[in-house]
Design an enzyme around this catalytic site. Structure first.
Site, short mmCIF file in Angstrom:
data_model
loop_
_atom_site.label_atom_id
_atom_site.label_comp_id
_atom_site.label_asym_id
_atom_site.label_seq_id
_atom_site.Cartn_x
_atom_site.Cartn_y
_atom_site.Cartn_z
N GLU A 316 20.10 -41.61 32.70
CA GLU A 316 19.30 -42.23 32.03
C GLU A 316 18.48 -43.19 32.75
O GLU A 316 18.33 -44.74 31.96
CB GLU A 316 19.73 -42.76 30.64
CG GLU A 316 19.97 -41.77 29.45
CD GLU A 316 20.30 -42.01 28.22
OE1 GLU A 316 19.70 -41.47 27.18
OE2 GLU A 316 21.02 -43.11 28.08
N CYS A 400 17.30 -44.65 19.54
CA CYS A 400 17.09 -46.06 19.83
C CYS A 400 15.64 -46.16 19.97
O CYS A 400 15.01 -47.23 19.50
CB CYS A 400 17.99 -46.43 20.93
SG CYS A 400 17.70 -45.17 22.33
#
Length: 635
Positions: A316, A400
């Site tokens: 990520e 998120c």
């Protein structure tokens, strides 16, 4: 260090069409639908510490990790976003939902102040045993940001009291003093949250602990994550570290010694945001210099043209310089939102327009693309090319980004203007109103524009009594030939660090006219970005454009090639997305229909075509279809 500070978002009214529409969507649809999803997925119930705990909704990965360990953070971010929404329009139902969550958190809190619902409900014996992986302080940070926002909007401090008790527990557990653990979280976040609390309360202990966290990160004699890993062996030691080095969490060396941006993109941006906060607050030149070096590394080698960050889904985050693939771009929405946080802090270190340029780029492109037009669908990753497979989702196992983009939109007014004792600075445009204090008196400000579609901007400056002060106007780096006048009289538009400064005695009725020419333009990549060789991107003003299949029927848009000398037509489309500006240009199109087999010795046939491009943030709102930002170019 800059003397300017941002005007808080509750004091800025969003009156222009662009941001007013996005705000209303978040208020009416996004915040309520997110709460519904938090309930459907069991996240709200987890706050109640059900006994026995229910089976995991999301099983552990092969390394023993489950995303449920950071469910608290999702609640915290929702409360923050909902609180920002309340600042614009009070809503008894939303307030009741926040209060219900606070009820559960208050009841869940342990007698010693500890508050993490995963550990309290499932592993009470393992708390503070795996800061590297399990997000305890990250969760605390997002809950704290929610508590600060709720207090600022409503004046209710019950949630803030809960979090301050938790912080007292954390302060008693961690630090450099004898008997304390010299630990810090693998996922940065609490550091910037503590700075918000410090600004709110003025209590030095919050600043001191944020400073400790920044100073301690990367200390390797020994590394704290090694200490806790060894302590877990035989117990939770089975949970392996997914990434073999500490660059993933930016803990590979002390922060002042870091010169390359590495690891998980969101973690990095949160860290650098806190570093910039501390550099300003402590007047720390070494920390400021580290921020500047890391900023340059991102800008020169690692950022997508949309201000997306992080090419790799594996970590990520970041890989190596100029690694910016388009179709597989990760470019997490959270990372662009966090880049905005960092850019704003850097802007207030020096009031240098280069930071506002990136803030604006990320806001209109890398971040806003994460939220659909209907306000209820999202992108986690934001690729710059698509074969038509990706679709927006209504929720995610790791949600998120959903609340990150909604809390950004709901607080976007806080990025527009800043003030000092002797002036006001306009960073963004788009139609706002505010009353600020300059030199001890109130000054009413009103900026009227149809930005980002037009660069025709009018600003009224109305002090209570005539007063001399600066008005600083940002001239974006994409703009050439800006002009400025006051009350019809032209003034010099020469910018210093991206801002034109007008110093005069202002009186009621004074009006500034700012004209920012906004032609469409082509952008080319550094040759090191090999994925973009022979390709061009289109941009107008702050908006990056893309070519989407729905506007270019006949097959995948990858068949299109734009001519280098073709004029770019700017066209207002009143019936598209409530009014947007598209770009059109002559092109050629490969004829896929006459092709057979996988390879052949003759080139494909091509025909004349017309190309239509829309702003990138709007893609994937009209069903599935191919998309491309970087378009093949022919001479």
């Amino acid at each position: 260090m800059s003397r300017y500070a941002p005007v808080p978002f509750p004091n800025v009214r969003l009156e222009g069409k662009f941001w007013h529409e996005r705000l209303e969507t978040v208020l009416d649809r996004t915040v309520p639908s997110q709460h519904k999803k938090l309930g459907e997925y069991g996240i709200l119930d987890s706050l109640k510490l059900p006994n026995p705990p229910p089976p995991l909704r999301f099983p552990r990965h092969g390394n023993g990790f489950t995303v449920q360990v950071f469910w608290d953070s999702d609640v915290g971010k929702w409360i923050e976003a909902a609180s920002y929404a309340l600042a614009h329009r009070r809503d008894a139902d939303i307030e009741a939902k926040i209060e219900a969550a606070v009820d559960d958190l208050e009841k869940a809190q342990a007698p010693d102040g500890y508050l993490n619902c995963w550990y309290l409900g499932r592993e009470p014996e393992n708390r503070w045993t795996n800061l590297r992986d399990n997000h305890e302080m990250y969760n605390a940070g997002h809950l704290l940001e929610g508590a600060v926002a709720y207090f600022q909007v409503t004046g209710r401090r019950r949630f803030l009291d809960v979090m301050e008790r938790y912080l007292d527990h954390i302060y008693a557990t961690f630090g450099t003093e004898a008997g304390k653990r010299r630990g810090y979280d693998g996922h940065e976040e609490i550091e910037l949250a503590l700075m918000k609390l410090y600004y709110l309360t003025g209590e030095r202990k919050h600043l001191d602990f944020a400073t400790y966290m920044i100073n301690e990160r990367g200390r390797t004699d020994p590394h704290y994550f090694d200490i806790e890993r060894e302590a877990r062996e035989g117990g939770d030691g089975k949970q392996r570290y997914v990434f073999a080095n500490y660059e993933y969490s930016q803990s590979h060396k002390p922060v002042r010694e870091q010169e390359k941006v590495v690891g998980h993109a969101v973690r990095a941006m949160y860290l650098y945001t806190a570093m910039a906060d501390l550099a300003a607050e402590l007047n720390d030149p070494a920390l400021k210099r580290a921020c500047e070096v890391l900023w340059d590394d991102v800008m020169e080698t690692k950022m997508y043209v949309t201000a997306g960050l992080g090419p790799s889904a594996h970590n990520e985050g970041f890989t190596h310089d100029f690694d910016l693939p388009n179709q597989t771009a990760y470019a997490e929405t959270c990372a662009s939102v966090a880049l905005i946080f960092w850019a704003q802090r850097m802007l207030h270190l020096d009031l240098d327009g280069k930071y506002a340029d990136i803030l604006e780029l990320a806001m209109f492109n890398g971040a806003l693309s994460g939220l659909s037009r209907d306000g209820e669908h999202y992108f986690y990753a934001n690729p710059l090319e698509s074969d038509g497979t990706p679709t927006r989702w209504d929720w995610h196992t790791c949600p998120c980004c959903t609340m990150n983009v909604s809390r950004l939109v709901a607080s976007v007014g806080g990025y527009f203007i800043s003030t000092s004792n002797d002036g006001v600075a306009f960073h963004l445009y788009g139609g706002i109103g505010s009353t600020v204090e300059i030199g001890g008196q109130k000054v009413a400000l009103k900026e009227v524009s149809n930005y980002p579609w037009s660069g025709d901007i009018r600003i009224s400056v109305d002090p209570e009594t005539p007063a001399a002060f600066d008005v600083k106007l940002r001239i974006p780096d994409w703009c050439h030939g800006a002009s400025v006048s006051v009350n019809g009289q032209k003034v010099e538009a020469k910018a210093d660090k991206g801002y034109v400064t007008i110093n005069r005695t202002w009186a009621k009725g004074d009006t500034i006219a700012l004209d920012l020419p906004m032609p469409a333009e082509r952008l080319y990549s550094h040759p090191g970005v090999i994925m973009n060789a022979g390709r061009v991107a289109l941009k107008r003003g702050p908006l990056v454009y893309c070519v989407e299949e729905v506007d270019n029927p006949g097959g995948r848009v990858q068949r299109l090639k734009i001519k280098r000398d073709a004029a770019l037509e700017v066209k207002t489309e009143a019936g598209l997305f409530d009014g947007v500006v598209t770009l059109k240009a002559p092109a050629t199109a490969i004829d896929e229909g006459e092709w057979s087999g996988l390879y052949r010795t003759t080139p494909p046939a091509e025909r004349e075509a017309n190309l239509t491009a829309i702003p990138y943030y709007l893609w994937a709102n009209r069903g599935q279809g191919s998309m491309v930002v970087w378009i093949p170019e022919v001479v």
